[in-house]
Write an enzyme that holds these catalytic residues in place. Structure first.
Site, PDB file in Angstrom:
ATOM      1  N   LYS A 116       0.828  -1.216   0.000  1.00  0.00           N
ATOM      2  CA  LYS A 116       0.000   0.000   0.000  1.00  0.00           C
ATOM      3  C   LYS A 116       0.859   1.261   0.000  1.00  0.00           C
ATOM      4  O   LYS A 116       0.547   2.218  -0.703  1.00  0.00           O
ATOM      5  CB  LYS A 116      -0.990  -0.014   1.171  1.00  0.00           C
ATOM      6  CG  LYS A 116      -2.063  -1.068   0.953  1.00  0.00           C
ATOM      7  CD  LYS A 116      -3.225  -1.033   1.914  1.00  0.00           C
ATOM      8  CE  LYS A 116      -4.189  -2.164   1.508  1.00  0.00           C
ATOM      9  NZ  LYS A 116      -5.325  -2.338   2.382  1.00  0.00           N
ATOM     10  N   LYS A 199      -6.187 -11.519  -5.900  1.00  0.00           N
ATOM     11  CA  LYS A 199      -7.369 -11.710  -5.041  1.00  0.00           C
ATOM     12  C   LYS A 199      -8.443 -10.680  -5.392  1.00  0.00           C
ATOM     13  O   LYS A 199      -8.125  -9.559  -5.827  1.00  0.00           O
ATOM     14  CB  LYS A 199      -6.994 -11.630  -3.557  1.00  0.00           C
ATOM     15  CG  LYS A 199      -6.646 -10.242  -3.052  1.00  0.00           C
ATOM     16  CD  LYS A 199      -6.802 -10.114  -1.524  1.00  0.00           C
ATOM     17  CE  LYS A 199      -6.729  -8.648  -1.125  1.00  0.00           C
ATOM     18  NZ  LYS A 199      -7.182  -8.317   0.192  1.00  0.00           N
ATOM     19  N   LYS A 202     -11.455  -4.807  -2.911  1.00  0.00           N
ATOM     20  CA  LYS A 202     -12.182  -3.559  -3.157  1.00  0.00           C
ATOM     21  C   LYS A 202     -11.246  -2.483  -3.703  1.00  0.00           C
ATOM     22  O   LYS A 202     -11.666  -1.621  -4.443  1.00  0.00           O
ATOM     23  CB  LYS A 202     -12.881  -3.067  -1.896  1.00  0.00           C
ATOM     24  CG  LYS A 202     -11.901  -2.637  -0.845  1.00  0.00           C
ATOM     25  CD  LYS A 202     -12.563  -2.093   0.375  1.00  0.00           C
ATOM     26  CE  LYS A 202     -11.531  -2.011   1.471  1.00  0.00           C
ATOM     27  NZ  LYS A 202     -11.593  -3.035   2.478  1.00  0.00           N
TER      28      LYS A 202
HETATM   29  P1  ATP Z   1      -8.254  -4.329   0.340  1.00  0.00           P
HETATM   30  O1  ATP Z   1      -7.943  -5.353  -0.688  1.00  0.00           O
HETATM   31  O2  ATP Z   1      -8.698  -3.039  -0.233  1.00  0.00           O
HETATM   32  O3  ATP Z   1      -7.204  -4.183   1.387  1.00  0.00           O
HETATM   33  P2  ATP Z   1     -10.226  -6.174   1.098  1.00  0.00           P
HETATM   34  O4  ATP Z   1     -11.065  -6.182  -0.124  1.00  0.00           O
HETATM   35  O5  ATP Z   1      -9.185  -7.234   1.296  1.00  0.00           O
HETATM   36  O6  ATP Z   1      -9.526  -4.786   1.139  1.00  0.00           O
HETATM   37  P3  ATP Z   1     -10.841  -6.095   3.927  1.00  0.00           P
HETATM   38  O7  ATP Z   1     -11.830  -5.229   4.583  1.00  0.00           O
HETATM   39  O8  ATP Z   1      -9.414  -5.764   4.103  1.00  0.00           O
HETATM   40  O9  ATP Z   1     -11.179  -6.145   2.364  1.00  0.00           O
HETATM   41  O10 ATP Z   1     -11.072  -7.614   4.351  1.00  0.00           O
HETATM   42  C1  ATP Z   1     -12.024  -8.090   5.276  1.00  0.00           C
HETATM   43  C2  ATP Z   1     -11.900  -9.589   5.413  1.00  0.00           C
HETATM   44  O11 ATP Z   1     -12.155 -10.221   4.164  1.00  0.00           O
HETATM   45  C3  ATP Z   1     -10.507 -10.065   5.843  1.00  0.00           C
HETATM   46  O12 ATP Z   1     -10.637 -11.137   6.736  1.00  0.00           O
HETATM   47  C4  ATP Z   1      -9.883 -10.531   4.555  1.00  0.00           C
HETATM   48  O13 ATP Z   1      -8.896 -11.510   4.760  1.00  0.00           O
HETATM   49  C5  ATP Z   1     -11.084 -11.100   3.834  1.00  0.00           C
HETATM   50  N1  ATP Z   1     -10.904 -11.058   2.381  1.00  0.00           N
HETATM   51  C6  ATP Z   1     -10.792  -9.939   1.632  1.00  0.00           C
HETATM   52  N2  ATP Z   1     -10.648 -10.252   0.328  1.00  0.00           N
HETATM   53  C7  ATP Z   1     -10.666 -11.606   0.257  1.00  0.00           C
HETATM   54  C8  ATP Z   1     -10.570 -12.536  -0.810  1.00  0.00           C
HETATM   55  N3  ATP Z   1     -10.423 -12.126  -2.057  1.00  0.00           N
HETATM   56  N4  ATP Z   1     -10.640 -13.850  -0.537  1.00  0.00           N
HETATM   57  C9  ATP Z   1     -10.787 -14.281   0.746  1.00  0.00           C
HETATM   58  N5  ATP Z   1     -10.887 -13.456   1.802  1.00  0.00           N
HETATM   59  C10 ATP Z   1     -10.831 -12.135   1.571  1.00  0.00           C
END
Ligand code: ATP
Ligand code: LTN
Length: 337
Positions: A116, A199, A202
């Site tokens: 980041k 992955k 968002k």
């Molecule tokens: P960013 O990628 O912008 O950092 P994010 O989309 O990963 O955000 P978070 O709010 O950081 O969203 O994640 C919340 C939860 O969802 C965490 O436990 C994270 O591990 C899980 N998570 C997020 N994206 C995935 C994914 N693609 N597959 C499985 N688990 C996920």
């Protein structure tokens, strides 16, 4: 509450207008299941969200929205403690103790921070983003959690939590439970529908690759139907050679309970089109009532606030006890009232 049960704790950031399928399948779905067997604490981590400088009005709205989505997903305030991180001041208080226990280099090695901050540039990266994982450590240790249900991307932060718990216990005497990650192999990482090598996220996914649960179901169906697969036609789970199809099979299997092997058989000789059409319908059937339930909770802010008030009270009782032990152990002079 059954305090003899093992304890789980997890958090999610209020940084988006909707949870996505990766959040749900990778984390929130497990939260719902674990409230039946564990003493469960779940929170919306609004202090963590400050690291990306959200608009204040939007942050407040998204915090409520995150709570509404967690309830819509099946969290039951009678079965778990659901609260907002900033309602429990002990989080930032323990975070300071943990900051003082963490090496600068150790924090600098956190891969999410490195990614980041590299994207933003050093000048726009705050000290808050640097300390983000250490606040997460405090979140977990305050509740003496045994397990932390998250997606694969959080594994390193749980490792840091274990290291700091052990360091504190070693230096000052047994104080914190050393937690284990709770990461289900099948859904640890849900991939972007257009770029199945990254992955679903968002912040990193393009809209076509990201399934937001609160999006218009028709648009979601279209995204699923146009997911990237490969030039072959055989429906087979193979993360290396067929990452796109494998991701679809994971989503299909988790939402319906059908085994991957069973799905491979069902779609033998039928090609990707049939798989995608069916999966689009399955996802639509999942998100449609989810959106409705979320809206119902949003329409009743008093109920939402009262759930959060009770949650904060229950959380604080546990957090305050742990914090006072930690303050005492490190040698802070108690205030006399
Ligand atoms: P960013 O990628 O912008 O950092 P994010 O989309 O990963 O955000 P978070 O709010 O950081 O969203 O994640 C919340 C939860 O969802 C965490 O436990 C994270 O591990 C899980 N998570 C997020 N994206 C995935 C994914 N693609 N597959 C499985 N688990 C996920
Ligand atoms: N960094 C986590 C959110 C988070 C968290 C926690 C998860 C903050 N505090 C405590 C588990 C336990 C993320 O999902 N991005």
């Amino acid at each position: 509450m059954a305090s003899d049960r093992p304890r789980v704790l997890s958090g999610i950031q209020p940084t988006s207008g909707s949870f996505h399928l990766g959040n749900y399948l990778g984390a929130v779905r497990q939260w719902v299941a674990l409230q039946e067997s564990h003493d469960a604490f779940y929170m919306v981590v609004d202090l963590h969200a400050l690291t990306i400088h959200p608009d204040p009005k939007e942050l407040r709205a998204r915090t409520r929205l995150a709570v509404a989505q967690l309830l819509a997903a099946g969290l039951d305030p009678e079965r778990c403690t659901l609260f907002v991180q900033s309602h429990v001041p002990e989080h930032t208080q323990l975070a300071w103790i943990m900051n003082c226990l963490t090496g600068f280099g150790e924090a600098a090695r956190m891969t999410q921070f490195k990614d980041k901050s590299a994207k933003q540039g050093a000048d726009r990266t705050s000290v808050g983003l640097f300390a983000y994982p250490i606040l997460q450590v405090a979140d977990i240790l305050l509740y003496q959690a045994n397990e932390v249900p998250v997606g694969e991307d959080q594994r390193q932060h749980i490792e840091l939590t274990r290291d700091l718990a052990e360091r504190f216990n070693g230096r000052y005497g047994d104080t914190f439970t050393v937690p284990a990650p709770y990461i289900l192999k099948e859904t640890a990482k849900i991939y972007d529908l257009q770029e199945p090598s990254i992955k679903m996220s968002k912040s990193a996914s393009a809209p076509k690759g990201l399934v937001n649960l609160l999006d218009e179901p028709k648009a979601t169906a279209k995204k699923v139907k146009s997911a990237v697969t490969d030039t072959d036609t055989v429906v087979r789970y193979d993360l290396v050679d067929k990452p796109g199809v494998s991701n679809l099979l994971t989503i299909y299997s988790t939402l319906t309970g059908a085994g991957i092997g069973e799905l491979e058989q069902r779609y033998e000789g039928k090609g990707y089109g049939a798989l995608k059409t069916d999966l689009a319908e399955i996802v639509v059937d999942f998100v449609t009532p989810f959106r409705e339930r979320t809206q119902q909770y949003l329409d009743d802010p008093e109920t939402l606030d009262s759930i959060l008030a009770k949650g904060a009270e229950k959380a604080r009782a546990v957090a305050a006890e742990t914090l006072s032990q930690a303050y005492d152990k490190v040698g802070l002079l108690p205030a006399k009232h």
